[in-house]
Design a protein around this motif. Structure first.
Motif, short mmCIF file in Angstrom:
data_model
loop_
_atom_site.label_atom_id
_atom_site.label_comp_id
_atom_site.label_asym_id
_atom_site.label_seq_id
_atom_site.Cartn_x
_atom_site.Cartn_y
_atom_site.Cartn_z
N PRO A 261 0.82 -1.21 0.00
CA PRO A 261 0.00 0.00 0.00
C PRO A 261 0.86 1.27 0.00
O PRO A 261 1.95 1.31 0.57
CB PRO A 261 -0.82 -0.11 1.29
N LYS A 262 0.34 2.30 -0.66
CA LYS A 262 1.06 3.56 -0.84
C LYS A 262 1.55 4.14 0.47
O LYS A 262 2.68 4.63 0.58
CB LYS A 262 0.16 4.56 -1.57
N ALA B 299 8.18 3.84 4.45
CA ALA B 299 9.43 3.08 4.39
C ALA B 299 10.43 3.67 3.40
O ALA B 299 11.57 3.19 3.30
CB ALA B 299 9.14 1.63 4.01
N GLY B 300 10.04 4.69 2.67
CA GLY B 300 10.94 5.31 1.70
C GLY B 300 11.14 4.45 0.46
O GLY B 300 12.18 4.52 -0.19
N VAL C 207 14.67 -4.05 -4.05
CA VAL C 207 14.46 -4.24 -2.62
C VAL C 207 15.09 -5.57 -2.22
O VAL C 207 15.33 -6.44 -3.06
CB VAL C 207 12.96 -4.24 -2.24
N GLU C 208 15.36 -5.69 -0.94
CA GLU C 208 15.81 -6.98 -0.40
C GLU C 208 14.63 -7.58 0.35
O GLU C 208 13.89 -6.86 1.03
CB GLU C 208 17.00 -6.77 0.53
N LYS D 276 12.92 -4.52 2.49
CA LYS D 276 13.59 -3.25 2.77
C LYS D 276 14.32 -2.78 1.52
O LYS D 276 14.65 -3.59 0.64
CB LYS D 276 14.55 -3.38 3.95
N PRO D 277 14.57 -1.46 1.42
CA PRO D 277 15.29 -0.96 0.25
C PRO D 277 16.67 -1.61 0.15
O PRO D 277 17.34 -1.82 1.16
CB PRO D 277 15.43 0.54 0.53
#
Length: 84
Positions: free
Chosen positions: A14-15, A21-22, A29-30, A41-42
């Motif tokens: 969701p947006k 979370a940036g 992503v990981e 996560k990024p």
């Protein structure tokens, strides 16, 4: 917040969660699973350390533009405010 996984295994984050979370697309992503919990996560930025004259600096390898003076000042001010 609930969402669904389609038959291909895709999930829409969701947006509001992406913003918090940036996470911005397109981006890598990981994703990991631990004890039944999925963590997204990024991915870390790809960087290299190069020398400019007598100064060593970090540069993005992905063509990300350098921060502007205004961005640096805003980040510095935010960090100072957090310490207070």
């Amino acid at each position: 917040m609930r969402t669904t996984i389609d038959s291909a295994g895709r999930i829409v984050i969701p947006k509001e969660i992406r913003a918090a979370a940036g996470l911005e697309g397109p981006a890598e992503v990981e994703i990991e699973e631990r004890n039944g919990i999925v963590e997204i996560k990024p991915a870390p930025a790809k960087v290299k350390i190069v020398q400019h004259g007598k100064v060593w600096v970090i540069e993005h390898e992905d063509g990300v533009p350098p921060l502007t003076l205004e961005q640096v000042n805003a980040i510095r001010d935010e960090l100072r405010n957090r310490r207070r």
